[in-house]
Design a protein around this motif. Structure first.
Motif, PDB file in Angstrom:
ATOM      1  N   PRO A  19       0.802  -1.223   0.000  1.00  0.00           N
ATOM      2  CA  PRO A  19       0.000   0.000   0.000  1.00  0.00           C
ATOM      3  C   PRO A  19       0.836   1.275   0.000  1.00  0.00           C
ATOM      4  O   PRO A  19       0.495   2.245  -0.666  1.00  0.00           O
ATOM      5  N   HIS A  20       1.962   1.265   0.734  1.00  0.00           N
ATOM      6  CA  HIS A  20       2.789   2.483   0.782  1.00  0.00           C
ATOM      7  C   HIS A  20       3.331   2.822  -0.598  1.00  0.00           C
ATOM      8  O   HIS A  20       3.318   3.968  -1.020  1.00  0.00           O
ATOM      9  N   GLN A  21       3.781   1.785  -1.296  1.00  0.00           N
ATOM     10  CA  GLN A  21       4.330   2.029  -2.628  1.00  0.00           C
ATOM     11  C   GLN A  21       3.229   2.504  -3.576  1.00  0.00           C
ATOM     12  O   GLN A  21       3.447   3.383  -4.415  1.00  0.00           O
ATOM     13  N   THR A  22       2.036   1.929  -3.425  1.00  0.00           N
ATOM     14  CA  THR A  22       0.909   2.362  -4.249  1.00  0.00           C
ATOM     15  C   THR A  22       0.641   3.850  -4.036  1.00  0.00           C
ATOM     16  O   THR A  22       0.481   4.611  -4.992  1.00  0.00           O
ATOM     17  N   ALA A  23       0.608   4.258  -2.777  1.00  0.00           N
ATOM     18  CA  ALA A  23       0.340   5.670  -2.487  1.00  0.00           C
ATOM     19  C   ALA A  23       1.479   6.554  -3.001  1.00  0.00           C
ATOM     20  O   ALA A  23       1.236   7.626  -3.564  1.00  0.00           O
ATOM     21  N   ASP A  24       2.737   6.104  -2.841  1.00  0.00           N
ATOM     22  CA  ASP A  24       3.879   6.892  -3.334  1.00  0.00           C
ATOM     23  C   ASP A  24       3.802   7.077  -4.843  1.00  0.00           C
ATOM     24  O   ASP A  24       4.033   8.167  -5.363  1.00  0.00           O
TER      25      ASP A  24
ATOM     26  N   ALA B  85      -7.181   3.186   6.487  1.00  0.00           N
ATOM     27  CA  ALA B  85      -5.907   2.489   6.681  1.00  0.00           C
ATOM     28  C   ALA B  85      -4.739   3.397   6.304  1.00  0.00           C
ATOM     29  O   ALA B  85      -3.646   3.270   6.853  1.00  0.00           O
ATOM     30  N   ALA B  86      -4.989   4.327   5.381  1.00  0.00           N
ATOM     31  CA  ALA B  86      -3.923   5.220   4.921  1.00  0.00           C
ATOM     32  C   ALA B  86      -3.651   6.350   5.908  1.00  0.00           C
ATOM     33  O   ALA B  86      -2.591   6.969   5.864  1.00  0.00           O
ATOM     34  N   VAL B  87      -4.593   6.644   6.788  1.00  0.00           N
ATOM     35  CA  VAL B  87      -4.424   7.794   7.691  1.00  0.00           C
ATOM     36  C   VAL B  87      -4.378   7.385   9.159  1.00  0.00           C
ATOM     37  O   VAL B  87      -4.488   8.220  10.058  1.00  0.00           O
ATOM     38  N   THR B  88      -4.260   6.075   9.420  1.00  0.00           N
ATOM     39  CA  THR B  88      -4.075   5.560  10.779  1.00  0.00           C
ATOM     40  C   THR B  88      -2.989   4.492  10.693  1.00  0.00           C
ATOM     41  O   THR B  88      -2.661   4.029   9.606  1.00  0.00           O
ATOM     42  N   SER B  89      -2.463   4.071  11.840  1.00  0.00           N
ATOM     43  CA  SER B  89      -1.453   3.006  11.740  1.00  0.00           C
ATOM     44  C   SER B  89      -1.627   1.842  12.702  1.00  0.00           C
ATOM     45  O   SER B  89      -0.973   0.816  12.539  1.00  0.00           O
ATOM     46  N   LEU B 114      -8.259  -6.141   2.544  1.00  0.00           N
ATOM     47  CA  LEU B 114      -8.291  -5.108   3.599  1.00  0.00           C
ATOM     48  C   LEU B 114      -7.285  -5.442   4.700  1.00  0.00           C
ATOM     49  O   LEU B 114      -6.639  -4.557   5.261  1.00  0.00           O
ATOM     50  N   ASP B 115      -7.130  -6.729   4.971  1.00  0.00           N
ATOM     51  CA  ASP B 115      -6.188  -7.153   6.009  1.00  0.00           C
ATOM     52  C   ASP B 115      -4.752  -6.808   5.600  1.00  0.00           C
ATOM     53  O   ASP B 115      -3.940  -6.409   6.427  1.00  0.00           O
ATOM     54  N   LEU B 116      -4.455  -6.954   4.305  1.00  0.00           N
ATOM     55  CA  LEU B 116      -3.100  -6.647   3.826  1.00  0.00           C
ATOM     56  C   LEU B 116      -2.881  -5.142   3.695  1.00  0.00           C
ATOM     57  O   LEU B 116      -1.828  -4.629   4.054  1.00  0.00           O
ATOM     58  N   ILE B 117      -3.893  -4.449   3.202  1.00  0.00           N
ATOM     59  CA  ILE B 117      -3.712  -3.005   2.974  1.00  0.00           C
ATOM     60  C   ILE B 117      -3.559  -2.285   4.320  1.00  0.00           C
ATOM     61  O   ILE B 117      -2.917  -1.246   4.417  1.00  0.00           O
ATOM     62  N   SER B 118      -4.133  -2.868   5.373  1.00  0.00           N
ATOM     63  CA  SER B 118      -4.031  -2.267   6.710  1.00  0.00           C
ATOM     64  C   SER B 118      -2.902  -2.895   7.522  1.00  0.00           C
ATOM     65  O   SER B 118      -2.746  -2.593   8.693  1.00  0.00           O
ATOM     66  N   GLN B 119      -2.171  -3.814   6.930  1.00  0.00           N
ATOM     67  CA  GLN B 119      -1.067  -4.503   7.598  1.00  0.00           C
ATOM     68  C   GLN B 119      -1.490  -5.204   8.888  1.00  0.00           C
ATOM     69  O   GLN B 119      -0.964  -4.965   9.961  1.00  0.00           O
ATOM     70  N   GLY B 120      -2.518  -6.077   8.711  1.00  0.00           N
ATOM     71  CA  GLY B 120      -2.930  -6.921   9.832  1.00  0.00           C
ATOM     72  C   GLY B 120      -3.886  -6.266  10.802  1.00  0.00           C
ATOM     73  O   GLY B 120      -3.847  -6.543  12.004  1.00  0.00           O
ATOM     74  N   ARG B 121      -4.779  -5.414  10.283  1.00  0.00           N
ATOM     75  CA  ARG B 121      -5.708  -4.720  11.189  1.00  0.00           C
ATOM     76  C   ARG B 121      -7.179  -4.958  10.850  1.00  0.00           C
ATOM     77  O   ARG B 121      -8.056  -4.315  11.413  1.00  0.00           O
ATOM     78  N   ALA B 122      -7.482  -5.878   9.934  1.00  0.00           N
ATOM     79  CA  ALA B 122      -8.867  -6.002   9.473  1.00  0.00           C
ATOM     80  C   ALA B 122      -9.668  -7.006  10.290  1.00  0.00           C
ATOM     81  O   ALA B 122      -9.129  -7.980  10.812  1.00  0.00           O
ATOM     82  N   ALA B 123     -10.967  -6.745  10.379  1.00  0.00           N
ATOM     83  CA  ALA B 123     -11.890  -7.711  10.972  1.00  0.00           C
ATOM     84  C   ALA B 123     -13.204  -7.676  10.218  1.00  0.00           C
ATOM     85  O   ALA B 123     -13.558  -6.680   9.603  1.00  0.00           O
ATOM     86  N   TRP B 124     -13.896  -8.802  10.321  1.00  0.00           N
ATOM     87  CA  TRP B 124     -15.211  -8.944   9.696  1.00  0.00           C
ATOM     88  C   TRP B 124     -16.231  -9.179  10.807  1.00  0.00           C
ATOM     89  O   TRP B 124     -16.107 -10.154  11.550  1.00  0.00           O
ATOM     90  N   ASN B 125     -17.218  -8.289  10.889  1.00  0.00           N
ATOM     91  CA  ASN B 125     -18.350  -8.501  11.791  1.00  0.00           C
ATOM     92  C   ASN B 125     -19.428  -9.222  10.986  1.00  0.00           C
ATOM     93  O   ASN B 125     -20.050  -8.645  10.100  1.00  0.00           O
ATOM     94  N   PRO B 185      -1.626 -13.510  -0.164  1.00  0.00           N
ATOM     95  CA  PRO B 185      -0.984 -14.186   0.973  1.00  0.00           C
ATOM     96  C   PRO B 185      -1.695 -13.827   2.282  1.00  0.00           C
ATOM     97  O   PRO B 185      -2.522 -12.916   2.317  1.00  0.00           O
ATOM     98  N   ALA B 186      -1.373 -14.559   3.343  1.00  0.00           N
ATOM     99  CA  ALA B 186      -1.930 -14.224   4.657  1.00  0.00           C
ATOM    100  C   ALA B 186      -1.262 -12.959   5.177  1.00  0.00           C
ATOM    101  O   ALA B 186      -0.119 -12.669   4.858  1.00  0.00           O
ATOM    102  N   SER B 187      -1.982 -12.207   5.987  1.00  0.00           N
ATOM    103  CA  SER B 187      -1.410 -10.998   6.586  1.00  0.00           C
ATOM    104  C   SER B 187      -0.607 -11.385   7.827  1.00  0.00           C
ATOM    105  O   SER B 187      -0.555 -12.547   8.205  1.00  0.00           O
ATOM    106  N   THR B 188      -0.041 -10.376   8.480  1.00  0.00           N
ATOM    107  CA  THR B 188       0.737 -10.633   9.691  1.00  0.00           C
ATOM    108  C   THR B 188      -0.124 -11.152  10.843  1.00  0.00           C
ATOM    109  O   THR B 188       0.401 -11.679  11.808  1.00  0.00           O
ATOM    110  N   GLN B 189      -1.443 -11.001  10.755  1.00  0.00           N
ATOM    111  CA  GLN B 189      -2.289 -11.579  11.812  1.00  0.00           C
ATOM    112  C   GLN B 189      -2.962 -12.877  11.313  1.00  0.00           C
ATOM    113  O   GLN B 189      -3.939 -13.340  11.874  1.00  0.00           O
TER     114      GLN B 189
END
Ligand SMILES: Cc1cc2nc3c(=O)[nH]c(=O)nc-3n(C[C@H](O)[C@H](O)[C@H](O)COP(=O)(O)O)c2cc1C
Lengths: 342, 442
Positions: A19-24, B85-89, B114-125, B185-189
């Motif tokens: 995602p970071h590279q995409t945004a860059d 995901a782009a404005v939080t970490s 969403l899990d990958l784009i947020s680097q392991g922060r996604a959940a499904w309700n 691939p699977a995310s870090t979580q």
């Protein structure tokens, strides 16, 4: 004298699933003066999500996710695209794909359509999007203290689309997107009778053209541009750092090749080709804008060539980048069909 | 290091509901990205574990017309969360997504993304809304019987879990045929965290088998303890350990410097939430007819409802209720308390057990009780004001909970880690339907 009739879009799949590279890369394309960046659905992160992530970090570049129209839910995709438009403040467009493939159909328990039905199905799906995006009038949220109403039900409309294979009731669950109607780019082959219409309220705005080689592409562009705006789809491999583009192209595995037209050559040759497209599609009688949609063979190599060597030489041909993608395409203000009927 | 039970917070940007105040000057946009960003960034400053978005796939209706009185017009959950995901970490990003009007392969792909784009922060309700009225917006239309909603949901979730686990999935089930191989691939979580929000016996068993966290409606301390015990038992029946499933009830906080100021704020909030039109609309659901000629400042209608069962505001959470008895008992109650319609409805939606009202210190003490007794794993907070509705919680309540050692001092990592969850590999196979649960004789 040439007119400013062209828009340039850069495909960012080369940034992969980072995602970071995409945004860059989106920021780089924005400062270079591209009108839009695009994201396809080939095995990477979801195109709408990548576009949305990039939207949060950019200001005026257009965002074009590729979304399939055949094996998806039109109600969901219309909501996603409207949301992308809201998040980006009017910069979203839809690059419509109609991939009638066994594999995509089987993933959702369906079978491919008959080839002669594709245009009709695409037209039904587009009609759902167009009507859902009109189903909230722009001023449907009234927040009226006196009557205690947040919404004005008279400004919300059931869409009642009854397509050949499905129906959708509406209204949308998301307000009207800032652009009113998002620009829709669809493959030229879907513009059939009966099927998708070109440059109509219920149709698509831009016909995407493919051909076996650049010369055929040029003549097709000339022909199609007589009836409406076109998008030229090009895979580009440019000579760079002393290495001929052809070497890179030949070294690429067969599996990575696409059905798009390939342009292999120098930056100057690409500039000349794009100038030829501008001449072939020019129509001083209207305000039509055409899209040159570039898919770099290698984003890390062809991207900088495009930014540094190609784009600066095309300034006189490029339409100004406007606040909304619709305005960049010089499309007319999207009147709301329901409002006009009232 | 603290060994005390930790409470965690989530924030629920409702977007469509009757409790978000929109008539006040302080109320911002319910739709603009800036509102979502402001709320998510404030929550992250307060080390909240999760940012929630709900979902309703048809615009709500009241007595056959579009419902006008409440906020509505919610952007798509995953599209919005990808932008956040782009404005939080660190904060978790939870998308409520329905199992009836999605396709398992498509939803599995988008959630993995969403899990990958947020680097392991996604959940499904996981929600199971299945009515045919909602189905009118989808290709399949309404197709699912109420009694089948959880067998259907389970088939759906099992399929999604198998797709996430990798490899080709060829599923031939009662409800679905899916041939799909995931490309991500699977995310870090490892996989997105699963939340669930149903409350029936079937819903609870489903949660015990399939989910990591329950988003419950049981907030009062005793109610929460009973619910905890019930879920612990169901988890054991599903081959898991007690406390394996985390519980985060939905709650509202009305807090201020002093008890008096909080009480005053509480009064203001209820006044803002329920005006004369909202009070009448509430009754109309049970009377089954428009009450526009009824005075909201007068007594409850002296005529009987025109329907046998409540004609609910479609798309809200109400169930049909027997109306004649209800009307009679409400009339009597309002008369006994000397309440007019507005006062009566404000009283009914008061939900004292759902709301923590008091000074910062009082509420921190109450929450300490929940932590001591391990009644819940945290709260999913519904702010009554957007986007500033959790500012006082982050500024004043969180530090008091941290002082008491019952709230995290920092983020641990992925959403799974922030919630204190671990992956149990046997259970993962049970949940994919690939390994039967061995019942222990007891
Ligand atoms: C706190 C809470 C929040 C919920 N949020 C949603 C939602 O956003 N969208 C939705 O479709 N259903 C939502 N639901 C409904 C549940 O998913 C479920 O469909 C409903 O409770 C009926 O299931 P049951 O029969 O097991 O109780 C929510 C339920 C609860 C308790």
């Amino acid at each position: 004298m040439s007119q400013q009739t062209l828009l340039l879009a850069l495909n960012l799949d080369g940034a992969g699933s980072d995602p970071h590279q995409t945004a860059d890369e989106a920021l780089r394309a924005e400062s270079a003066g591209f009108h839009a960046v695009s994201f396809t659905s080939d095995g990477l992160l979801d195109p709408v999500q990548r576009a949305s992530y990039a939207a949060a970090q950019t200001r005026n570049i257009g965002l074009l996710p590729v979304i399939d129209a055949l094996f998806t839910e039109p109600f969901h995709t219309a909501t996603q695209l409207a949301s992308l438009d809201i998040i980006s403040g009017g910069r979203a467009g839809w690059f419509l794909a109609a991939r009638n493939e066994e594999q995509l159909a089987a993933a959702v328990g369906r079978t491919p359509l008959q080839e002669d039905q594709l245009g009709i199905e695409a037209a039904d799906v587009v009609a759902v999007h167009r009507r859902l995006w009109d189903s909230w009038e722009a001023d449907a949220v009234i927040r009226d203290h006196a009557t205690g109403r947040y919404l004005d039900a008279r400004k919300l409309h059931y869409v009642e689309v009854a397509g050949q294979n499905f129906s959708v009731k509406g209204p949308a669950i998301t307000p009207r997107p800032p652009q009113g109607q998002l620009p829709i780019i669809a493959p030229a082959g879907l513009f059939t009778t009966p099927g998708l219409r070109h440059c109509r309220l219920d149709g698509a705005d831009v016909a995407a053209i493919n051909a076996a080689d650049p010369q055929t592409l040029l003549s097709k562009a000339e022909k199609f541009s007589a009836t409406g705006a076109v998008a030229i789809e090009l895979d580009v491999y440019l000579d760079a750092a002393g290495e001929p583009a052809q070497h890179r192209r030949d070294a690429q595995p067969q599996a990575q090749r696409t059905e798009r037209t390939e342009f292999i050559g120098s930056a100057q040759e690409l500039v000349d080709f794009i100038r030829a497209v501008a001449n072939a599609t020019e129509n001083p009688a209207d305000q039509r804008r055409h899209l040159i949609h570039l898919y770099p063979g290698d984003l890390q190599i062809d991207g900088p060539e495009l930014v540094n060597e190609v784009l600066p030489q095309l300034k006189d041909l490029l339409a100004p980048v406007q606040d909304s993608l619709r305005e960049s395409f010089a499309l007319p203000v999207a009147h709301n069909r329901f409002k006009e009927a009232a | 290091m603290s060994t005390q039970h930790q409470l965690r917070f989530g924030v629920f940007f409702q977007g469509v509901n009757s409790s978000t105040i929109w008539r006040s000057e302080a109320s911002g946009s319910q739709t603009d990205f800036s509102s979502f960003r402001r709320l998510a960034q404030t929550a992250e400053r307060g080390l909240f574990s999760a940012f929630f978005l709900g979902e309703g796939l048809r615009l709500r209706e009241h007595l056959g017309r579009i419902h006008e009185l409440d906020v509505a017009g919610r952007p798509d959950a995953q599209t919005m969360l990808a932008a956040l995901a782009a404005v939080t970490s660190n904060i978790g990003l939870v998308a409520t997504q329905n199992t009836t009007y999605n396709d398992p392969a498509d939803l599995a792909r988008r959630l993995a993304s969403l899990d990958l784009i947020s680097q392991g922060r996604a959940a499904w309700n996981v929600v199971t809304t299945h009515n045919a009225w909602t189905g009118e917006n989808f290709r399949r239309g309404g197709y699912l019987e109420h009694s089948q909603r959880y067998t259907h949901a389970e088939e759906f979730v099992q399929t999604v879990r198998r797709i996430w686990a990798g490899g080709p999935v060829h599923h031939r089930g009662e409800h679905y045929t899916v041939d799909y191989t995931g490309t991500l691939p699977a995310s870090t979580q490892q996989r997105p965290v699963l939340f669930q929000a149903g409350d029936s016996a079937e819903g609870r068993d489903f949660a015990a088998r399939q989910t990591d966290v329950i988003f419950s409606a049981h907030v009062g301390l005793q109610d929460a303890l009973d619910f905890r015990q019930d879920i612990n038992q169901r988890s054991v029946n599903a081959g898991r350990s007690p406390y394996a499933v985390k519980i985060m009830p939905s709650a509202e906080f009305i807090i201020d410097q002093t008890p008096e100021a909080a009480a005053e704020k509480h009064r203001w909030v209820r006044e803002q939430q329920i005006g004369p039109q909202q009070a009448l609309a509430y009754l109309e659901q049970f009377w089954g007819t428009r009450l526009e000629d009824v005075d909201p400042y007068g007594p409850l209608p002296d005529f009987d409802p025109v329907v046998q069962r409540s004609s609910v505001t479609r798309g809200s959470g109400f169930q049909g209720a027997k109306t004649l008895e209800l009307a009679a008992s409400w009339r009597a109650e309002a008369r006994a308390k000397g309440q007019n319609i507005i006062q009566f409805v404000r009283g009914r939606s008061h939900r004292p057990e759902h709301t923590f009202t008091g000074s910062y210190d009082q509420v921190a003490e109450r929450l300490a009780d929940y932590a001591r007794q391990r009644a819940v794993d945290g709260f999913n907070i519904s702010p009554w004001l957007i986007p500033t509705g959790i500012d006082d919680i982050v500024n004043h309540l969180v530090p008091r909970l941290q002082e008491r050692g019952i709230y995290p001092q920092s983020y641990a990592g992925t959403l799974r880690e922030n919630l204190g969850l671990t992956i149990d590999h046997d259970h993962e196979l049970h949940a994919q339907g690939l390994l039967p649960v061995e019942q222990e004789a007891s």
